[in-house]
Design an enzyme around this catalytic site. Structure first.
Site, PDB file in Angstrom:
ATOM      1  N   LYS A  66      53.997  23.879  58.840  1.00 42.35           N
ATOM      2  CA  LYS A  66      53.411  23.562  60.141  1.00 42.35           C
ATOM      3  C   LYS A  66      54.135  22.412  60.830  1.00 42.35           C
ATOM      4  O   LYS A  66      54.270  22.395  62.047  1.00 42.35           O
ATOM      5  CB  LYS A  66      51.924  23.218  59.995  1.00 42.35           C
ATOM      6  CG  LYS A  66      51.057  24.419  59.715  1.00 42.35           C
ATOM      7  CD  LYS A  66      49.615  24.147  60.115  1.00 42.35           C
ATOM      8  CE  LYS A  66      48.767  25.386  59.896  1.00 42.35           C
ATOM      9  NZ  LYS A  66      47.357  25.163  60.149  1.00 42.35           N
ATOM     10  N   LYS A  96      52.680  37.366  58.606  1.00 42.26           N
ATOM     11  CA  LYS A  96      51.227  37.411  58.555  1.00 42.26           C
ATOM     12  C   LYS A  96      50.651  37.650  59.957  1.00 42.26           C
ATOM     13  O   LYS A  96      51.186  37.125  60.931  1.00 42.26           O
ATOM     14  CB  LYS A  96      50.736  36.060  58.025  1.00 42.26           C
ATOM     15  CG  LYS A  96      49.369  36.105  57.413  1.00 42.26           C
ATOM     16  CD  LYS A  96      49.005  34.757  56.833  1.00 42.26           C
ATOM     17  CE  LYS A  96      47.496  34.631  56.850  1.00 42.26           C
ATOM     18  NZ  LYS A  96      47.014  33.348  56.400  1.00 42.26           N
ATOM     19  N   LYS A 153      47.098  34.311  65.029  1.00 41.50           N
ATOM     20  CA  LYS A 153      46.738  34.072  66.423  1.00 41.50           C
ATOM     21  C   LYS A 153      47.856  33.356  67.177  1.00 41.50           C
ATOM     22  O   LYS A 153      47.854  33.316  68.392  1.00 41.50           O
ATOM     23  CB  LYS A 153      45.449  33.268  66.506  1.00 41.50           C
ATOM     24  CG  LYS A 153      45.425  32.035  65.639  1.00 41.50           C
ATOM     25  CD  LYS A 153      43.985  31.626  65.367  1.00 41.50           C
ATOM     26  CE  LYS A 153      43.911  30.781  64.105  1.00 41.50           C
ATOM     27  NZ  LYS A 153      42.597  30.782  63.507  1.00 41.50           N
TER      28      LYS A 153
END
Ligand code: TRP
Length: 332
Positions: free
Chosen positions: A111, A194, A197
């Site tokens: 991240k 994956k 969103k």
């Protein structure tokens, strides 16, 4: 006694990956266990976000949980920021957890990316907060997807170190609960990524609020490969898109991958996709409709969260008190 805790972030729209990977498993647990499900808004501010959007997402996730079948009376459903003990225990855990442990967290590295100097300190200590979420209720079992297993390991390490450092047996070591088929739903555009969103392509995911037409369109457009469908799961090696779509079908129909492969052996994708559209609409459309209905009534959703928050507090406060006593905070 067993107690289940899990959390879901109110960032962005809920999609099929959330449903198959988390929500529907949570629903299946509610009949046999005491369950606490938390909309983790404290986690959602570790990255830059829009405050109005956070409010909206919190309501939407709450609606999604209820629409998926969670009974708000049987389960405790609440948003994290309303139980301040989460933040308080997280601080104690910031002092128990080790930098060396946090430095090994692969999700932080992913991240934070190249520019980790600019990531928030919150993103870095996020696993300590997650440990606090779980241990604040002495949860014994935590349903998590693959990507959260390492964080759960860390929660166990923190529990153990706390117990040793403060010569107590306060915290049980929480166990992961892993579920079967398609707990990891991949993007409809690439079987190697994956479903997420944050993917810029809307066609990569089926949102829980998508109507029948959208569901159909997205599945018809989903990337497949040029082969026919195989008769056995072993033959799916090297065919990530086929593997993903068959896995989704298996999960939605509550069948094993094996039996789904048998059912569609030698068929073309077009035939299989039509069947997938049907089952996806049958399962998801009623949930989407119910979400839309619930989202018209913010007062109801807030009352569910308020009630959950009160019940969560009742469990959390005595445990936080024991923690404070163990670490030697003077009570006045
Ligand atoms: N970190 C989890 C996620 O991003 C959400 C989460 C927060 C969680 N606290 C938790 C999951 C406690 C399980 C238990 O998906």
């Amino acid at each position: 006694m067993s107690r289940i805790f899990s959390g879901i972030q109110p960032t962005g729209e809920l999609h099929l990956g959330n449903y198959l990977g988390a929500l529907r498993n949570w629903v299946s647990l509610q009949h046999k266990h005491e369950c606490i499900y938390c909309v983790v808004d404290l986690h959602a501010i570790t990255a830059l976000h829009n405050p109005k959007q956070l409010e909206k997402n919190t309501l939407e996730v709450t609606a999604g949980l209820i629409a998926s079948g969670l009974d708000p009376e049987k389960n405790i459903i609440f948003n994290q920021s309303t139980v301040s003990a989460h933040a308080e225990l997280a601080w104690v855990f910031n002092c128990v957890s080790r930098l060396g442990w946090l430095n090994r967290m692969t999700q932080f590295k992913e991240k934070a990316g190249e520019n980790s100097e600019r990531a928030s300190a919150g993103l870095y200590v996020y696993p300590n907060l997650m440990a606090a979420d779980i241990l604040l209720y002495k949860a014994t079992h935590v349903p998590v997807g693959d990507d959260q297993k390492q964080h759960l390991e860390l929660a166990r390490d923190i529990a153990q170190k706390f117990n040793i450092d403060y010569k107590t047996e306060l915290f049980p070591l929480p166990e992961p609960l892993i579920f079967g088929e398609a707990t990891r739903v991949m993007s409809l555009r690439s079987g190697l990524k994956k479903m997420s969103k944050s993917d810029p392509s809307e066609n990569s995911r089926i949102n829980m609020t998508d109507g029948s037409d959208e569901i159909k369109k997205k599945i018809k457009k989903a990337t497949s490969d040029s082969g026919l469908l195989p008769g056995r799961p072993e033959e799916l090696v090297g065919r990530p898109e086929a593997s993903n779509l068959l896995g989704i079908f298996a999960a939605l129909s509550d069948k094993t991958l094996e039996s789904v492969c048998q059912e569609f052996e030698g068929k073309q994708f077009s035939v299989f996709k039509s069947a997938l559209v049907d089952i996806a609409i049958a399962v998801l459309a009623p949930i989407g409709d119910e979400m839309a209905r619930l989202l018209k009534n913010h007062e109801y959703l807030k009352s569910v969260l308020r009630d959950g928050s009160n019940r969560a507090n009742d469990i959390a406060l005595p445990i936080l008190e024991d923690v404070y006593e163990a670490v030697g905070f003077l009570k006045t």
